[in-house]
Design a protein around this motif. Structure first.
Motif, PDB file in Angstrom:
ATOM      1  N   ARG A  26       0.798  -1.225   0.000  1.00 50.71           N
ATOM      2  CA  ARG A  26       0.000   0.000   0.000  1.00 50.71           C
ATOM      3  C   ARG A  26       0.834   1.280   0.000  1.00 50.71           C
ATOM      4  NH1 ARG A  26      -5.319  -1.482   3.481  1.00 50.71           N
ATOM      5  NH2 ARG A  26      -5.408  -3.633   2.803  1.00 50.71           N
ATOM      6  N   GLN A  29       1.990   5.062  -4.111  1.00 51.95           N
ATOM      7  CA  GLN A  29       2.038   6.514  -4.272  1.00 51.95           C
ATOM      8  C   GLN A  29       3.245   7.105  -3.542  1.00 51.95           C
ATOM      9  OE1 GLN A  29      -1.587   8.521  -3.227  1.00 51.95           O
ATOM     10  NE2 GLN A  29      -0.770  10.530  -3.723  1.00 51.95           N
ATOM     11  N   ARG A  61      -9.661   6.985  -7.238  1.00 50.38           N
ATOM     12  CA  ARG A  61      -8.447   6.803  -8.040  1.00 50.38           C
ATOM     13  C   ARG A  61      -7.552   5.803  -7.328  1.00 50.38           C
ATOM     14  NH1 ARG A  61      -6.648  10.816 -11.606  1.00 50.38           N
ATOM     15  NH2 ARG A  61      -4.539  10.423 -10.894  1.00 50.38           N
ATOM     16  N   GLU A  62      -7.065   4.808  -8.067  1.00 48.86           N
ATOM     17  CA  GLU A  62      -6.142   3.838  -7.485  1.00 48.86           C
ATOM     18  C   GLU A  62      -5.207   3.312  -8.565  1.00 48.86           C
ATOM     19  OE1 GLU A  62      -8.861  -0.194  -7.604  1.00 48.86           O
ATOM     20  OE2 GLU A  62      -8.919   1.021  -5.796  1.00 48.86           O
ATOM     21  N   SER A  63      -4.141   2.662  -8.124  1.00 48.86           N
ATOM     22  CA  SER A  63      -3.160   2.117  -9.061  1.00 48.86           C
ATOM     23  C   SER A  63      -3.791   1.005  -9.888  1.00 48.86           C
ATOM     24  CB  SER A  63      -1.968   1.541  -8.299  1.00 48.86           C
ATOM     25  OG  SER A  63      -1.237   2.561  -7.672  1.00 48.86           O
ATOM     26  N   PRO A  66      -1.746  -2.431  -8.298  1.00 49.80           N
ATOM     27  CA  PRO A  66      -1.384  -2.125  -6.903  1.00 49.80           C
ATOM     28  C   PRO A  66      -0.088  -2.828  -6.505  1.00 49.80           C
ATOM     29  CG  PRO A  66      -3.692  -2.747  -7.070  1.00 49.80           C
ATOM     30  CD  PRO A  66      -3.062  -3.029  -8.411  1.00 49.80           C
TER      31      PRO A  66
END
Length: 173
Positions: A26, A29, A61-63, A66
């Motif tokens: 996690r 970013q 918004r997310e990768s 991940p």
């Protein structure tokens, strides 16, 4: 989604190659921000996803991947500063050597990443079922069943039936 670097440039050199960086859990970013601060050119494809947050549907918004991001480096660069960057776990390697990712692959992810949006259906919307057994049937969207599933109303064998299907198995008409 674009290629970013600390100086604001967006065109990596022709002799540079893209590599895959595995981030700590996690911390994609955070890893990207720290790598950019050090002057590296990075690409972390982002997608928009329909999610229920505090009882309300929101676009989050997310990768797209991940735990991973792409970094553009010359093959002769010293890899050691990457390992000590906050948020970075390791450079993905095979046989002890980092394996380059094709520039075309990274460019393709960059072009489509922001377009990847989970469907936002409203109660009463007509949708097409993509699931085998129900393929090509039209259904009425009733509600979300958690974050990944939908409850639909399907006319099947002259009766209306409620079914729960993954969101990936339905599309808008």
């Amino acid at each position: 989604m674009s290629i970013r670097n600390a100086t604001g440039g967006s065109n990596p050199s022709e002799q540079d190659a893209w590599y895959l960086v595995q981030c700590k859990s996690r911390q994609d970013q955070r890893a990207e921000e720290n790598l950019l601060r050090q002057g590296y050119v990075c690409s972390r494809p982002i997608c928009l996803r329909d999610q229920i947050v505090r009882g309300r549907r929101q676009l989050v918004r997310e990768s797209l991947f991940p735990g991973y991001l792409f970094i553009n480096l010359p093959a002769s660069v010293d890899w050691s500063p990457l390992r000590s960057t906050r948020g970075v776990s390791r450079l993905v390697s095979f046989g002890g050597m980092p394996l380059a990712v094709g520039a075309g692959v990274v460019a393709q992810f960059q072009q489509c990443a922001e377009l990847v949006v989970s469907p936002s259906f409203k109660n009463g919307d007509i949708v097409k079922v993509l699931e085998e057994g129900f393929a090509e049937l039209n259904a009425v969207f009733l509600t979300l069943d958690g974050e990944e599933r939908a409850i639909l109303l399907i006319d099947f064998l002259s009766r209306r039936q409620q079914v729960s299907l993954p969101l990936t198995k339905i599309s808008a008409l």
